[in-house]
Enzyme design. Structure first.
Site, PDB file in Angstrom:
ATOM      1  N   ASP A   1       0.836  -1.196   0.000  1.00 39.71           N
ATOM      2  CA  ASP A   1       0.000   0.000   0.000  1.00 39.71           C
ATOM      3  C   ASP A   1       0.872   1.247   0.000  1.00 39.71           C
ATOM      4  OD1 ASP A   1       0.893  -0.472   2.608  1.00 39.71           O
ATOM      5  OD2 ASP A   1      -1.020  -0.018   3.553  1.00 39.71           O
ATOM      6  N   ILE A   2       1.943   1.211   0.811  1.00 38.88           N
ATOM      7  CA  ILE A   2       2.770   2.397   0.952  1.00 38.88           C
ATOM      8  C   ILE A   2       4.200   1.993   1.302  1.00 38.88           C
ATOM      9  CG2 ILE A   2       2.153   2.719   3.398  1.00 38.88           C
ATOM     10  CD1 ILE A   2       2.124   5.760   2.791  1.00 38.88           C
TER      11      ILE A   2
ATOM     12  N   ASP B   1       7.325   3.728   2.948  1.00 38.42           N
ATOM     13  CA  ASP B   1       7.638   4.891   3.762  1.00 38.42           C
ATOM     14  C   ASP B   1       9.157   4.910   3.989  1.00 38.42           C
ATOM     15  OD1 ASP B   1       7.635   6.863   5.790  1.00 38.42           O
ATOM     16  OD2 ASP B   1       5.702   6.195   6.535  1.00 38.42           O
ATOM     17  N   THR B   2       9.628   4.281   5.060  1.00 38.87           N
ATOM     18  CA  THR B   2      11.065   4.217   5.334  1.00 38.87           C
ATOM     19  C   THR B   2      11.757   3.172   4.463  1.00 38.87           C
ATOM     20  OG1 THR B   2      10.798   2.563   7.072  1.00 38.87           O
ATOM     21  CG2 THR B   2      10.712   4.899   7.747  1.00 38.87           C
ATOM     22  N   GLY B   3      10.992   2.168   4.017  1.00 33.96           N
ATOM     23  CA  GLY B   3      11.555   1.085   3.223  1.00 33.96           C
ATOM     24  C   GLY B   3      12.031  -0.086   4.058  1.00 33.96           C
TER      25      GLY B   3
ATOM     26  N   THR C   1      10.275  -2.320   5.869  1.00 31.38           N
ATOM     27  CA  THR C   1       9.493  -3.522   5.576  1.00 31.38           C
ATOM     28  C   THR C   1       9.883  -4.078   4.206  1.00 31.38           C
ATOM     29  OG1 THR C   1       7.641  -2.694   6.905  1.00 31.38           O
ATOM     30  CG2 THR C   1       7.157  -4.466   5.352  1.00 31.38           C
TER      31      THR C   1
ATOM     32  N   LYS D   1       6.748   7.467  -0.293  1.00 29.72           N
ATOM     33  CA  LYS D   1       7.203   8.684   0.377  1.00 29.72           C
ATOM     34  C   LYS D   1       8.729   8.771   0.256  1.00 29.72           C
ATOM     35  CE  LYS D   1       3.591   8.669   3.942  1.00 29.72           C
ATOM     36  NZ  LYS D   1       3.369   8.623   5.410  1.00 29.72           N
TER      37      LYS D   1
ATOM     38  N   LYS E   1       3.287  12.556   5.017  1.00 34.79           N
ATOM     39  CA  LYS E   1       2.109  12.879   5.822  1.00 34.79           C
ATOM     40  C   LYS E   1       1.339  11.598   6.062  1.00 34.79           C
ATOM     41  CE  LYS E   1       1.755  17.617   4.394  1.00 34.79           C
ATOM     42  NZ  LYS E   1       1.171  18.682   5.116  1.00 34.79           N
TER      43      LYS E   1
END
Length: 183
Positions: free
Chosen positions: A105-106, A108-110, A112, A136, A156
């Site tokens: 889905d997303i 973010d930090t990478g 996962t 992101k 965000k």
């Protein structure tokens, strides 16, 4: 509806369903283009947040020999990443020699994504690529850039279209962003 409140937090519209579905079609087209003749890819949906995106992409790719399966990781509590990734539900299918498309889905930090790719490579797949609805880039700490990206967004907190706040708001058809606090 101009605002939605979940668990005391107010969210405002960010991406409409029509825009999302347009990007789903584009991402699916890119995946289809990159498949080699005879590929029977296995789509690996990262639960819970990616289930809506995964279903939509899987149907749009439209390769009859493809399969979809599910894995579950958890790294968020409330609106914050814990920085610790827990595998809650594991993979049972063999990936040996398979073309694997991870559906997130997303990113973010990478963190996962990095852990998942490392785990999957142990099974000797033919290839592993990642498709994410949202990316992101400003939050990325690992260099795990997905091959297929629906939208690049700022750092965000968002909900809807499968993304949640402590399990709620997944059923919203649009994507909503946490409203900035008024000064």
């Amino acid at each position: 509806m101009e605002e939605v409140t979940i668990k005391g937090l107010t969210f405002v519209p960010y991406l409409k369903e029509e825009e999302i579905l347009k990007q789903v079609k584009r991402v699916a087209s890119e995946i289809r283009r990159d498949l080699e003749p005879g590929d029977a890819p296995i789509f690996l949906c990262v639960l819970n947040g990616a289930f809506v995106f995964a279903a939509d992409v899987f149907r749009e790719v439209d390769v009859p020999e493809s399969e979809i399966t599910f894995i579950r990781f958890k790294s968020y509590e409330g609106t914050q990443s814990t920085g610790v990734v827990k595998q809650v539900m594991g993979l049972t299918e063999s990936l040996e020699g398979r073309t694997v498309i991870i559906i997130e889905d997303i990113v973010d930090t990478g963190v996962t994504a990095q852990q998942l790719r490392a785990t999957l490579k142990e099974q000797n797949p033919k290839s592993v690529k990642m498709a994410t609805l949202l990316f992101k880039p400003q939050s990325l700490t690992t260099g795990q850039v997905p091959e297929y990206v629906g939208f690049e967004i700022p750092s965000k907190f968002i909900i809807g279209y499968g993304l949640d706040l402590d399990g709620q708001a997944r059923g919203l058809r649009d994507i909503w962003v946490l409203k900035d606090k008024e000064k």
